[in-house]
Structures are given as structure tokens and as C-alpha cells.
Design an enzyme around this catalytic site. Structure first.
Site, PDB file in Angstrom:
ATOM      1  N   ASN A  55      45.688  -5.909 -48.890  1.00  0.00           N
ATOM      2  CA  ASN A  55      44.380  -5.238 -48.894  1.00  0.00           C
ATOM      3  C   ASN A  55      44.516  -3.750 -48.587  1.00  0.00           C
ATOM      4  O   ASN A  55      43.905  -2.915 -49.254  1.00  0.00           O
ATOM      5  CB  ASN A  55      43.461  -5.874 -47.841  1.00  0.00           C
ATOM      6  CG  ASN A  55      42.472  -6.838 -48.439  1.00  0.00           C
ATOM      7  OD1 ASN A  55      42.256  -6.869 -49.636  1.00  0.00           O
ATOM      8  ND2 ASN A  55      41.872  -7.643 -47.598  1.00  0.00           N
ATOM      9  N   ASP A  64      41.030  -9.495 -53.287  1.00  0.00           N
ATOM     10  CA  ASP A  64      40.163 -10.565 -53.782  1.00  0.00           C
ATOM     11  C   ASP A  64      40.807 -11.304 -54.953  1.00  0.00           C
ATOM     12  O   ASP A  64      40.756 -12.534 -55.031  1.00  0.00           O
ATOM     13  CB  ASP A  64      38.806 -10.012 -54.216  1.00  0.00           C
ATOM     14  CG  ASP A  64      37.921  -9.616 -53.037  1.00  0.00           C
ATOM     15  OD1 ASP A  64      38.287  -9.911 -51.871  1.00  0.00           O
ATOM     16  OD2 ASP A  64      36.863  -9.001 -53.283  1.00  0.00           O
ATOM     17  N   ASP A  90      41.816 -15.212 -44.913  1.00  0.00           N
ATOM     18  CA  ASP A  90      43.058 -15.512 -45.633  1.00  0.00           C
ATOM     19  C   ASP A  90      43.647 -16.849 -45.165  1.00  0.00           C
ATOM     20  O   ASP A  90      44.855 -17.042 -45.153  1.00  0.00           O
ATOM     21  CB  ASP A  90      44.066 -14.380 -45.456  1.00  0.00           C
ATOM     22  CG  ASP A  90      44.480 -14.172 -44.007  1.00  0.00           C
ATOM     23  OD1 ASP A  90      43.825 -14.717 -43.108  1.00  0.00           O
ATOM     24  OD2 ASP A  90      45.470 -13.458 -43.779  1.00  0.00           O
TER      25      ASP A  90
END
Length: 175
Positions: A55, A64, A90
Site C-alpha cells: 500500500n 485493493d 489484510d
């Protein structure tokens, strides 16, 4: 419209997998069912090692997309009667019925390796290709006679996942 609302209430919008609420309800049902037939249930807690780095480095859209592809891989690794759910962020949960071997420790090892090896490798995220080393996976077996409480079983699986994460970290530092 009601069916769509019910589906959305019980499934993760990003991955399409069952969400935590649905998974806990289903796990409670499976534990009760296994209790009645003197059976057992395997539960794996899966944590995406390095997800924050994905990320931070590549952006939330790439993160995503990675989660969607990871969820697809988990779904593809599931057998009839298995369940995969997004627990949150996650973290994912796999619930499976025992195999024919009759050896719970062996089956836990097989599940852990199947989930790890089946989700490691290359992920094509828009303009980048990411090589993923695989998640930390903790697998426990619930057996009839134990407390039939999904939260208790998930807590045990979460502890096993942290033990796996710790072992993987020390293997990386010594290897």
C-alpha cells in the site's frame, strides 16, 4: 432488492468473499454440526505479510487490486465444503472439514502449505508486477468435546498465525 441487501450485509464489497460476520455465523453452525457427529473442523487464520509496504509503495488502488487477486487465489484453493472469508484489512480465514488421512497434524501442515504456496508468486497489478512471498498462516483443529465457540477457535488460529509469522521472520534472519 432484499436479496442484494442481504448479500451485501454478509459479504466483503472489495473481494466478494464472505465477511467476518457471515464467517463467524457459519463457523458456529459448522462447529455445532461437527459436535453432533463427533467430528472436527480445521480453521486457518491468514495474515498478508508485507501488505502495508504494498500500500505504502504502490498506493491503495494497487493494494485493493492485490487483495482482490489474493481472494481469488484463496477461492481457487478451496474445495467443496471449505469456506474462505475476509476477516478484515489484510486478514483472511479459511475453514475446512477434515480430510481422509485421519491425522489432524498432517492435515494442518497440508492446509498451511496449500494456502501459502497457492498464494505466493507473481501478481500483476495495473502497471506493476509484484512478487509475493506468501502469507503467515496459523491452522488449528477444533474437535468435538471442545468449547464450540467461533471466537475461541479464531483466537487459537490467530495465535498459531503469530507463531508462524515469528518462525518465518527468524528463518529469514538466519537464512
Amino acid at each position: 432488492a432484499n436479496l442484494e441487501l442481504k448479500h451485501n450485509a454478509l459479504h466483503d464489497t472489495l473481494t466478494g468473499l464472505p465477511n467476518r460476520r457471515y464467517m463467524i455465523e457459519e463457523l458456529e453452525r459448522l462447529l455445532s454440526q461437527a459436535e453432533r457427529v463427533n467430528g472436527s473442523v480445521h480453521v486457518a487464520f491468514i495474515d498478508l505479510d508485507g501488505f502495508k509496504r504494498i500500500n505504502d509503495t504502490h498506493g491503495h488502488d494497487a493494494g485493493d487490486e492485490f487483495l482482490r487477486q489474493f481472494a481469488t487465489q484463496l477461492r481457487n484453493l478451496s474445495r467443496m465444503g471449505d469456506m474462505v472469508a475476509r476477516y478484515g484489512g489484510d486478514e483472511f480465514v479459511f475453514v475446512g472439514k477434515p480430510g481422509a488421512s485421519g491425522d489432524p497434524a498432517h492435515e494442518r501442515d497440508v492446509i498451511r502449505e496449500r494456502l501459502r504456496e497457492g498464494t505466493q508468486g507473481l501478481y500483476q497489478l495495473d502497471s506493476i508486477t509484484l512478487e509475493y512471498a506468501g502469507p503467515s498462516v496459523g491452522v488449528v483443529t477444533w474437535q468435538a468435546g471442545e468449547v464450540a465457540d467461533a471466537d475461541v477457535v479464531l483466537a487459537r488460529a490467530d495465535e498459531a498465525m503469530y507463531a508462524d509469522k515469528k518462525a518465518r521472520r527468524s528463518a529469514q534472519h538466519t537464512g
